[in-house]
Motif scaffolding. Structure first.
Motif, PDB file in Angstrom:
ATOM      1  N   LEU A 290       0.844  -1.202   0.000  1.00 47.68           N
ATOM      2  CA  LEU A 290       0.000   0.000   0.000  1.00 47.68           C
ATOM      3  C   LEU A 290       0.877   1.250   0.000  1.00 47.68           C
ATOM      4  O   LEU A 290       0.662   2.187  -0.761  1.00 47.68           O
ATOM      5  CB  LEU A 290      -0.889   0.014   1.250  1.00 47.68           C
ATOM      6  CG  LEU A 290      -2.225  -0.706   1.148  1.00 47.68           C
ATOM      7  CD1 LEU A 290      -2.887  -0.775   2.509  1.00 47.68           C
ATOM      8  CD2 LEU A 290      -3.137   0.019   0.173  1.00 47.68           C
ATOM      9  N   ASP A 291       1.871   1.225   0.874  1.00 46.96           N
ATOM     10  CA  ASP A 291       2.779   2.359   0.998  1.00 46.96           C
ATOM     11  C   ASP A 291       3.532   2.585  -0.319  1.00 46.96           C
ATOM     12  O   ASP A 291       3.705   3.718  -0.773  1.00 46.96           O
ATOM     13  CB  ASP A 291       3.759   2.062   2.143  1.00 46.96           C
ATOM     14  CG  ASP A 291       4.542   3.296   2.543  1.00 46.96           C
ATOM     15  OD1 ASP A 291       3.909   4.365   2.631  1.00 46.96           O
ATOM     16  OD2 ASP A 291       5.761   3.196   2.740  1.00 46.96           O
ATOM     17  N   ARG A 294       1.209   4.015  -2.947  1.00 47.48           N
ATOM     18  CA  ARG A 294       0.869   5.392  -2.585  1.00 47.48           C
ATOM     19  C   ARG A 294       2.008   6.335  -3.003  1.00 47.48           C
ATOM     20  O   ARG A 294       1.783   7.407  -3.557  1.00 47.48           O
ATOM     21  CB  ARG A 294       0.629   5.487  -1.072  1.00 47.48           C
ATOM     22  CG  ARG A 294       0.286   6.880  -0.637  1.00 47.48           C
ATOM     23  CD  ARG A 294       0.037   7.003   0.850  1.00 47.48           C
ATOM     24  NE  ARG A 294       0.197   8.404   1.215  1.00 47.48           N
ATOM     25  CZ  ARG A 294       1.294   8.908   1.738  1.00 47.48           C
ATOM     26  NH1 ARG A 294       2.315   8.133   1.994  1.00 47.48           N
ATOM     27  NH2 ARG A 294       1.370  10.192   2.009  1.00 47.48           N
ATOM     28  N   LYS A 295       3.235   5.906  -2.748  1.00 46.47           N
ATOM     29  CA  LYS A 295       4.387   6.722  -3.146  1.00 46.47           C
ATOM     30  C   LYS A 295       4.403   6.915  -4.657  1.00 46.47           C
ATOM     31  O   LYS A 295       4.762   7.974  -5.164  1.00 46.47           O
ATOM     32  CB  LYS A 295       5.683   6.049  -2.694  1.00 46.47           C
ATOM     33  CG  LYS A 295       5.902   6.138  -1.201  1.00 46.47           C
ATOM     34  CD  LYS A 295       7.296   5.687  -0.825  1.00 46.47           C
ATOM     35  CE  LYS A 295       7.530   5.849   0.663  1.00 46.47           C
ATOM     36  NZ  LYS A 295       7.496   4.589   1.378  1.00 46.47           N
ATOM     37  N   ILE A 297       1.851   7.134  -6.570  1.00 50.11           N
ATOM     38  CA  ILE A 297       0.872   8.186  -6.890  1.00 50.11           C
ATOM     39  C   ILE A 297       1.485   9.562  -6.619  1.00 50.11           C
ATOM     40  O   ILE A 297       1.383  10.473  -7.439  1.00 50.11           O
ATOM     41  CB  ILE A 297      -0.422   8.008  -6.059  1.00 50.11           C
ATOM     42  CG1 ILE A 297      -1.195   6.800  -6.578  1.00 50.11           C
ATOM     43  CG2 ILE A 297      -1.289   9.263  -6.129  1.00 50.11           C
ATOM     44  CD1 ILE A 297      -2.585   6.663  -6.018  1.00 50.11           C
ATOM     45  N   LEU A 298       2.153   9.691  -5.462  1.00 47.19           N
ATOM     46  CA  LEU A 298       2.766  10.982  -5.124  1.00 47.19           C
ATOM     47  C   LEU A 298       3.749  11.399  -6.210  1.00 47.19           C
ATOM     48  O   LEU A 298       3.772  12.549  -6.649  1.00 47.19           O
ATOM     49  CB  LEU A 298       3.486  10.888  -3.768  1.00 47.19           C
ATOM     50  CG  LEU A 298       2.583  10.687  -2.548  1.00 47.19           C
ATOM     51  CD1 LEU A 298       3.414  10.518  -1.286  1.00 47.19           C
ATOM     52  CD2 LEU A 298       1.624  11.863  -2.387  1.00 47.19           C
ATOM     53  N   SER A 307       7.313  15.202  -0.469  1.00 49.51           N
ATOM     54  CA  SER A 307       6.949  14.126   0.439  1.00 49.51           C
ATOM     55  C   SER A 307       8.130  13.643   1.261  1.00 49.51           C
ATOM     56  O   SER A 307       9.137  13.206   0.732  1.00 49.51           O
ATOM     57  CB  SER A 307       6.385  12.951  -0.356  1.00 49.51           C
ATOM     58  OG  SER A 307       6.252  11.857   0.500  1.00 49.51           O
ATOM     59  N   ASN A 309       8.074  11.066   2.951  1.00 51.16           N
ATOM     60  CA  ASN A 309       8.115   9.613   2.790  1.00 51.16           C
ATOM     61  C   ASN A 309       9.117   9.192   1.739  1.00 51.16           C
ATOM     62  O   ASN A 309       9.714   8.143   1.806  1.00 51.16           O
ATOM     63  CB  ASN A 309       6.746   9.092   2.343  1.00 51.16           C
ATOM     64  CG  ASN A 309       5.789   9.045   3.491  1.00 51.16           C
ATOM     65  OD1 ASN A 309       6.150   8.585   4.565  1.00 51.16           O
ATOM     66  ND2 ASN A 309       4.602   9.552   3.276  1.00 51.16           N
ATOM     67  N   ILE A 334      -5.202   3.771  -8.378  1.00 48.37           N
ATOM     68  CA  ILE A 334      -6.250   3.919  -7.359  1.00 48.37           C
ATOM     69  C   ILE A 334      -6.977   2.590  -7.162  1.00 48.37           C
ATOM     70  O   ILE A 334      -7.267   2.173  -6.045  1.00 48.37           O
ATOM     71  CB  ILE A 334      -7.227   5.046  -7.755  1.00 48.37           C
ATOM     72  CG1 ILE A 334      -6.497   6.387  -7.630  1.00 48.37           C
ATOM     73  CG2 ILE A 334      -8.478   5.041  -6.889  1.00 48.37           C
ATOM     74  CD1 ILE A 334      -7.181   7.541  -8.290  1.00 48.37           C
ATOM     75  N   LEU A 337      -4.805   0.348  -5.029  1.00 44.37           N
ATOM     76  CA  LEU A 337      -4.860   0.721  -3.610  1.00 44.37           C
ATOM     77  C   LEU A 337      -6.181   0.271  -2.989  1.00 44.37           C
ATOM     78  O   LEU A 337      -6.208  -0.301  -1.902  1.00 44.37           O
ATOM     79  CB  LEU A 337      -4.685   2.241  -3.456  1.00 44.37           C
ATOM     80  CG  LEU A 337      -3.255   2.744  -3.676  1.00 44.37           C
ATOM     81  CD1 LEU A 337      -3.212   4.260  -3.710  1.00 44.37           C
ATOM     82  CD2 LEU A 337      -2.326   2.228  -2.582  1.00 44.37           C
ATOM     83  N   ASP A 338      -7.283   0.526  -3.706  1.00 47.44           N
ATOM     84  CA  ASP A 338      -8.609   0.101  -3.234  1.00 47.44           C
ATOM     85  C   ASP A 338      -8.616  -1.389  -2.916  1.00 47.44           C
ATOM     86  O   ASP A 338      -9.093  -1.824  -1.879  1.00 47.44           O
ATOM     87  CB  ASP A 338      -9.653   0.345  -4.337  1.00 47.44           C
ATOM     88  CG  ASP A 338     -10.387   1.647  -4.107  1.00 47.44           C
ATOM     89  OD1 ASP A 338     -10.190   2.225  -3.024  1.00 47.44           O
ATOM     90  OD2 ASP A 338     -11.137   2.071  -4.999  1.00 47.44           O
TER      91      ASP A 338
END
Ligand code: ZN
Length: 539
Positions: A290-291, A294-295, A297-298, A307, A309, A334, A337-338
């Motif tokens: 997940l992490d 997410r990165k 996406i950033l 960020s 992170n 997305i 992640l969902d």
């Protein structure tokens, strides 16, 4: 140090075992009522105390000083001490991972089983029992069917689903659960106090979280952390924890991402099964995944430098993230992640630990493939439309079929959302949209003729009319779905609609501004509308 802590603080009585209350209570009740089963199955992930509890049970059964109606072993009598030291004649521990063959089962169990114990019970603890060969299982099954009264089997396994049903059905089964971070933190605090160490509770809580509910891991992580304490460095910080305790292997995360980007379910499953073979905790891996996404996406949104992170990552990881972010659409990210969020709970209790993750990967790959197929069909359809339109221009006598190629499987999920549509594009396509709607729905062209496109943001089009009856009809599910499909097909991009009602003045204003066809309709049309809504025109 790490092994020392784990061994030193291994629970020796029921009360010292943290978590697993449902199991402790049942076992203690059975001991008190002298209704001990002849075979137990302890199942659950590694490192959460299955073998420890098996030994405590064995001790309790054979303790020489334990009184009636008591359950805790004394840990000082001859039998208890022998079990703690691992040299009791009555407790036979077999690691099935290294003794899979049938002759080992014969040597260790069958040859042994009829010799009466020195104490009250002879207890066979078989660890990783799922590793036994079929022949070994068959040999074991015979002894499980009619064991001598003084024999107790405790079968431990991380993978109960690999056991034959005939074995499982002869055992009293206990499912061990991962331990909560609070309970683990509590145990770590006790160890730290006992060892007179100076470690902040924050650090302990982080270790507990990072251990993923595995008490053995938590204790061994604490051991690693304390090993960096020196006369010069007496305090442990959270930064030390970050440096010492590894997150999931970066390569495995990158491989999983690559498999999803390539829509290669096979490669994804291979990565997951390698993780299982390496003993990786998939719950923890999923959080790290997940992490990771997410990165991505950033980075895709250009937030790489903002960020914190990402700031702490190695160059290798950042480069990989950038490379993969370029290859993946944000809407797919997305979805990933969902999906990963949705399986986190399922991973806790999965009988086959990797199954939720495997299903997620296969579904994600298959859905993306389907979307791609749909896109290709649309492109092909549009090319045909162009050819058709040209033919029509050249020869008006030739009847051309519907310009609209609505696929029956077309839905919100698998229509391209790759390009943003502007209000100008909608206005110039308005007549084409109305025309296309004639092939689909009787009332839709009438509604659209009396409506205006207002604003569009991220392909969500606000469409308005002064006639509330139109808007109510348009809001109905079927009508809205049909309309959205038509808009999406004509504009070749997924468009959603938000119908609203506005005043007559606003309609007049819009008519001037957009110079679209008049919303006032000739009488024939009004009659048609009335008919389509099941009404009639009152003079
Ligand atoms: Zn004892």
């Amino acid at each position: 140090m790490s092994q020392t802590l784990y061994r030193k603080y291994r629970p020796q009585i029921f009360a010292d075992v943290i978590g697993q209350n449902h199991i402790k209570i049942t076992l203690q009740n059975e001991i008190i009522s002298e209704q001990v089963a002849h075979a137990y199955l302890f199942t659950g992930p590694r490192g959460i105390g299955k073998t420890s509890l098996a030994r405590i049970l064995a001790k309790s059964l054979n303790c020489e000083t334990k009184k009636e109606k008591e359950t805790e072993p004394c840990n000082t009598c001859h039998s208890c001490v022998a079990i703690t030291q691992g040299n009791s004649f009555d407790i036979i521990e077999i690691d099935a991972a290294t003794h899979t063959q049938v002759d080992k089962v014969r040597d260790n169990i069958i040859e042994n089983i009829n010799f009466p114990p020195h104490g009250k019970y002879k207890v066979f603890i078989i660890d990783e029992v799922h590793m036994l060969s079929t022949a070994a299982f068959n040999a074991l099954l015979k002894t499980l069917e009619e064991p001598p009264t003084f024999v107790v089997f405790i079968l431990c396994t991380t993978e109960a689903y690999k056991l034959p049903e005939t074995i499982i059905s002869r055992c009293q089964r206990f499912d061990f659960k991962k331990v909560s971070a609070e309970l683990i933190t509590g145990k770590l605090k006790k160890i730290v106090a006992e060892e007179k160490l100076n470690i902040h509770n924050n650090v302990l809580a982080t270790i507990a979280l990072r251990s993923g509910g595995f008490i053995r891991d938590a204790e061994s992580l604490l051991g690693q952390i304390t090993s960096i304490i020196t006369p010069d460095k007496k305090e442990i910080t959270l930064a030390d924890v970050e440096a010492i305790i590894p997150r999931s292997d970066f390569l495995a995360l990158a491989n999983l991402a690559a498999a999803l980007i390539d829509k290669n379910a096979k490669a994804g499953l291979e990565t997951i099964n390698q993780l299982v073979a390496d003993g990786v905790d998939l719950e923890r891996f999923n959080l790290d995944a997940l992490d990771y996404f997410r990165k991505m996406i950033l980075i895709k949104l250009g937030l790489k430098n903002q960020s914190e992170n990402i700031a702490g990552l190695s160059e290798e990881v950042v480069n990989k993230l950038i490379e993969q972010a370029e290859k993946i659409e944000i809407n797919f990210l997305i979805k990933i992640l969902d999906k990963l969020i949705s399986i986190q709970n399922a991973l806790k209790d999965a009988e086959i630990p990797q199954l939720p993750l495997e299903i997620a990967v296969v579904e994600l790959c298959e859905e993306e493939k389907e979307i791609e197929k749909q896109k290709n069909k649309e492109i092909k359809g549009n090319e045909e439309n162009k050819v058709n339109a040209e033919t029509q221009n050249k020869n008006e006598d030739i009847e051309v079929g519907s310009r609209l190629h609505l696929e029956p499987t077309c839905s919100k999920e698998n229509t391209s959302i790759s390009k943003n549509i502007t209000l100008e594009q909608i206005k110039s396509a308005w007549q084409e949209i109305i025309k296309a709607s004639q092939n689909v729905n009787h009332s839709l062209p009438l509604i659209l003729k009396a409506s205006y496109p207002l604003t569009i943001t991220n392909n969500l089009l606000e469409i308005g009319s002064e006639f509330d009856i139109h808007i109510q009809k348009l809001k109905s599910n079927t009508c809205l779905n049909n309309a959205e499909q038509i808009f999406s097909q004509v504009l070749n991009s997924f468009v959603r609609l938000k119908p609203i009602t506005f005043s007559h003045e606003k309609a007049e204003e819009l008519k001037q501004e957009f110079n679209l066809s008049a919303p006032e309709l000739p009488p024939a049309d009004i009659e048609e509308i009335a008919k389509s809504f099941g009404g009639k025109v009152i003079e």
